[in-house]
Scaffold this active site. Sequence first.
Site: not given
Length: 460
Positions: A166, A383
């Site tokens: 993170h 995608d």
Amino acid sequence: MAAQSSALVFKVHRREPELVRPAKPTPYEVKLLSDIDDQEGLRFHIPVVQFYKHVPSMRGKDPVAVIRRALSETLVPYYPFAGRLREGPNRKLMVECTGEGVLFVEADADVRLTEFGDQLQPPFPCMKELLFDVPGSNAVLHSPLLLIQVTRLKCGSFIFALRLSHCMSDAPGLVQFMSAIGEIARGSHAPSIPPVWERHFLSARSPPRVTHTHREYGQQATIDDNKTMTTMPHNFDSMACSQLSALRRHAPPHLRQSYSRFEILASCLWKCRTVALRPDPEETMRMICLVSMRGKFSYPPLPIGYYGNTFAFAVAEAPAGELCRNPLGYALDLVRKAKGEVTEEYMKSVADLMALTGRPDFLKTRWTYLVSDVTRAGFETVDFGWGSPVYAGPAEPDVGPVPGLANFCIPCKNKKGEDGIVLAISLPTQAMERFVKELESMLKSPPNETKTFTHVMSAL
């Protein structure tokens, strides 16, 4: 409340983990993280998962091979991800850009996508199999910054799972990287948004000067009083627009439409959770909201393509009794005020505080609750050539080292195909029952109903 995921059991066959390196030579250098990136509260790995359906037009194409190749090419402009974190004086984190690569796992599972159910949401069965914790890979320092596993399913669908340090990125920054992989997987030669490092934009000033009160980094309480919270069942409410409208009716009429969806949800969660936990009425309850400053800096503006952490921990506080007794508008005002305190100067003050005080963790006690809204992060747009994912976002309901402290608001579609939000709530069993009862009361009761709150106070 939606039920937990069914006890689906399946086998996953994994190949040996490998290191995927940049496709071309990349610079060897040391890059400092910002003073927002390297605070203690971000020194952990966060998991994400994406489910993709089989697409007939992609028949014959292997998602593992496609993503592995695209990842290698994406690591050329995003070469810091192929390095390792080091720590310098004053606990300052930096990336040594070694080009060692990111961990990649190829896997196959003997299960079909439909067996996960008609409404995909965490917790997912066998998540540890779908994102294998490679031994020795989850340390903050000297470990791979990314772990990616692509798992083929029997039906031709596949699951993309990722674990990120993170300190390197927030959710929009991670989505930017994942989208770049997707663009290259679909045939682009380079990301449409070039990555920008420039972490000095959010580094401490010289000399540092703390100009705000930062309640989020108050004196650290021990976690001993949190022992009762270490084993928690998870429950999820797939909240549709009609339910959000029902909650909104509890806001003051003249401000009803001005509150954001997140403000409504965060305030509702804070109030219901407080009722469920039954603290002493004088106990101070804290709600922490992540407030992103991405796109809001002006002097100078944060560059497009910046993929570091750009948020602050906004804190709302209230006595438990007041939070339970008052209508939802009381919590709403506190949450909105806390968010409004996060300005450009506030962020600079946070960076200065980190540099001056050794990068402390944000406040963690039994009565602190953090909600992260990822509904607009863009995970659902990633995608790889197989279209949009049918689920995209956090892989687990909890995040961070303390169970139940931090949860997500996740975009979803319910069984009717309606857009909604999955709310992850972690509480002990009896507290969860009280939480459900209070939430249902708020959804059904007329606006400004006070009987429930009076009853709750008598039970505290």
